[in-house]
Design an enzyme around this catalytic site. Structure first.
Site, PDB file in Angstrom:
ATOM      1  N   GLU A 225      94.689   9.652 -18.322  1.00  8.03           N
ATOM      2  CA  GLU A 225      93.334   9.289 -17.892  1.00  8.03           C
ATOM      3  C   GLU A 225      92.374   9.457 -19.063  1.00  8.03           C
ATOM      4  O   GLU A 225      92.390  10.468 -19.759  1.00  8.03           O
ATOM      5  CB  GLU A 225      92.922  10.196 -16.731  1.00  8.03           C
ATOM      6  CG  GLU A 225      91.509  10.023 -16.241  1.00  8.03           C
ATOM      7  CD  GLU A 225      91.180  10.952 -15.083  1.00  8.03           C
ATOM      8  OE1 GLU A 225      90.025  10.932 -14.626  1.00  8.03           O
ATOM      9  OE2 GLU A 225      92.078  11.706 -14.641  1.00  8.03           O
ATOM     10  N   ASP A 227      88.477   9.489 -19.521  1.00  9.25           N
ATOM     11  CA  ASP A 227      87.167   9.500 -18.878  1.00  9.25           C
ATOM     12  C   ASP A 227      86.095   9.163 -19.904  1.00  9.25           C
ATOM     13  O   ASP A 227      85.506  10.040 -20.532  1.00  9.25           O
ATOM     14  CB  ASP A 227      86.890  10.865 -18.246  1.00  9.25           C
ATOM     15  CG  ASP A 227      87.783  11.149 -17.065  1.00  9.25           C
ATOM     16  OD1 ASP A 227      88.098  10.203 -16.334  1.00  9.25           O
ATOM     17  OD2 ASP A 227      88.176  12.321 -16.873  1.00  9.25           O
ATOM     18  N   GLU A 230      81.633  10.227 -17.311  1.00  8.31           N
ATOM     19  CA  GLU A 230      81.398  10.949 -16.063  1.00  8.31           C
ATOM     20  C   GLU A 230      79.986  11.495 -16.177  1.00  8.31           C
ATOM     21  O   GLU A 230      79.669  12.247 -17.094  1.00  8.31           O
ATOM     22  CB  GLU A 230      82.415  12.057 -15.879  1.00  8.31           C
ATOM     23  CG  GLU A 230      83.821  11.513 -15.698  1.00  8.31           C
ATOM     24  CD  GLU A 230      84.804  12.580 -15.255  1.00  8.31           C
ATOM     25  OE1 GLU A 230      85.111  12.639 -14.062  1.00  8.31           O
ATOM     26  OE2 GLU A 230      85.239  13.350 -16.122  1.00  8.31           O
ATOM     27  N   HIS A 241      92.488  12.805 -21.184  1.00 10.66           N
ATOM     28  CA  HIS A 241      93.450  13.671 -20.496  1.00 10.66           C
ATOM     29  C   HIS A 241      94.859  13.112 -20.711  1.00 10.66           C
ATOM     30  O   HIS A 241      95.256  12.168 -20.021  1.00 10.66           O
ATOM     31  CB  HIS A 241      93.201  13.698 -18.987  1.00 10.66           C
ATOM     32  CG  HIS A 241      91.886  14.240 -18.539  1.00 10.66           C
ATOM     33  ND1 HIS A 241      91.726  15.537 -18.101  1.00 10.66           N
ATOM     34  CD2 HIS A 241      90.676  13.653 -18.405  1.00 10.66           C
ATOM     35  CE1 HIS A 241      90.470  15.725 -17.718  1.00 10.66           C
ATOM     36  NE2 HIS A 241      89.811  14.601 -17.901  1.00 10.66           N
TER      37      HIS A 241
END
Length: 452
Positions: A225, A227, A230, A241
């Site tokens: 993942e 990101d 956010e 991640h």
């Protein structure tokens, strides 16, 4: 990412195959984005689809709910296999049920719409295929308006290594696929998904005690993942991640690790990641209402993925961030934490940050940027969502985390929100009209998507 599904009813499959219902037509809202080169950008016709976990799940023979609130109908779904035979995933009414609207290159996601809370959407290449972005040696740019996102909400734009067809090739009998938003995964190895790999997640399902629409099952869905974004009007974080296996894999029980398991670091993914949150890195004047990047106004967010040798085939070595607002290019804030330097994410920064904050270096244990690079190389699906946090009030983004920690301890303070401001009961009742707007998505070589 700390994400969960919120809705009355959800998804489905036949044994190792997710069936599509016929009671509501599935019409994806259109969304234009731009492919850029050194000579300019051209419009691409895209569309968005809502994640299967939000959809109406009903009997194949009629309209009886297979899942209501946070519990399964035990007659239709006594176990994974039978449930997959008996239930179908239906089409969505995007605006009236979910508060999702698109106009040209703009997507607006409302927070509370009737009984629905938030949503998660994927960008499509065509009606049956998610758009897969290969990000190495590229930059990804979008505009966002977070002015109507208070403490405790997260308007997120990110990438995950899910299958572009929603899992159809791996499970050929799948009758729903990407058209119906199937196949989600992320680095938390979420166990709140109603179906994973075409199988129901009924066995061992435990309804949530705090979320009327969610629960967890025996299985989770893991993948790398990234990101990119956010954020709310108070704080923002950029976080890769990695996972031991970048692409989607199914896990079982607490061995999944992540937010949904009793042992956070038991799984094959890094649930923490290596984050860059300007406030957490010591700059309290950079991002927020009236600050250098002013969240009261729309902004352009540019993220660059540099490789070790400057080529598309190199290994991810650095993730850079900059902003454009009111015609001005704004460099990302630099770290103001002792022992941690720079304003981008690279191996040196990540190692130093974990040490300075006293965090376990789970990022390095799962391969760091080199492992993350495998997901970027293979191609990742774009996700856009709006959600609140029943696990930790979103404190990890905009408040103190842990909530018992002192704000004076390096790494604890993530933003100016109180540790109770993000309580879902509070934000759902006091800020139901919140929303996030994403627009002007652009993708291309480094330096091609914005004007300096």
């Amino acid at each position: 990412m700390h994400q969960q599904a919120f809705l009355l009813s959800a998804i489905i499959a036949a044994v190792r195959a997710q069936q599509a219902g016929t009671l509501t037509a599935e019409n994806h809202p259109s969304l234009t984005w731009q492919q850029c080169t050194s000579s300019g950008c051209t419009d691409q016709a895209g569309e968005v689809v809502i994640d299967a976990n939000w959809r109406w799940l009903h009997s194949t023979s009629g309209s009886t709910n297979c899942y209501t609130g946070n519990t399964w109908d035990t007659s239709l779904c006594p176990n994974d296999e039978t449930c997959a035979k008996n239930c179908a995933l239906d089409g969505a009414n995007y605006q009236s049920t979910y508060g999702i609207t698109t106009t040209g290159d703009s997507l607006s996601i409302d927070f509370v719409t009737g009984a629905n809370i938030g949503s998660r959407l994927f960008l499509m290449e065509d009606e049956n295929t998610y758009k897969s972005f290969k990000l190495l040696n590229r930059e990804f740019t979008f505009d966002v308006d977070v002015s109507n996102l208070p403490c405790g909400l997260n308007g997120a734009l990110y990438f995950v290594s899910m299958d572009a067809d929603g899992g159809v090739a791996k499970y050929p009998a799948n009758k729903a696929g990407a058209k119906y938003g199937t196949g989600y995964c992320d680095s938390q190895c979420p166990r709140d998904l109603k179906f994973i790999n075409g199988e129901a997640n009924v066995d061992g399902w435990v309804p949530s005690t705090s979320d009327r629409n969610a629960g967890i099952g025996n299985h989770g869905s893991c993948c790398a993942e990234l990101d990119i974004w956010e954020a709310n009007s108070i704080s923002t974080a950029l976080t890769p991640h990695p996972c031991d296996t970048a692409t989607q894999t199914m896990c079982e029980g607490d061995n999944c690790g992540g937010t949904y398991s009793s042992s956070r670091y038991a799984g094959t993914c890094d649930p923490d990641g290596c984050d860059f949150n300007p406030y957490r890195m010591g700059n309290k004047t950079f991002f927020g209402p009236g600050k250098i990047v002013d969240t009261k106004s729309k902004m352009t967010v540019v993220t660059q993925f540099l490789t070790s040798d400057g080529t598309d085939s190199g290994t991810l070595s650095e993730i850079r961030r900059l902003y454009v607002q009111n015609g001005k290019v704004i460099a990302n804030s630099a770290s103001d934490i002792s022992g941690v330097s720079g304003n981008s994410i690279n191996a040196k920064y990540c190692t130093a940050q974990k040490k300075a904050f006293g965090d376990q270096d789970i990022f390095a244990q799962h391969g760091g940027l080199s492992a993350m690079s495998k997901g970027l190389e293979a191609g990742m699906v774009l996700v856009m969502s709006l959600w609140d946090d029943h696990h930790s009030n979103m404190n990890w983004l905009d408040s103190n985390d842990p909530d018992t920690g002192s704000a004076s301890t390096p790494g604890v303070a993530r933003g100016t929100c109180s540790t109770t401001a993000g309580d879902p009961q509070t934000v759902e009742s006091q800020s139901p009209g919140s929303n996030v707007v994403f627009s002007a998505i652009k993708f291309g070589p480094i330096g091609s998507t914005y004007s300096s």
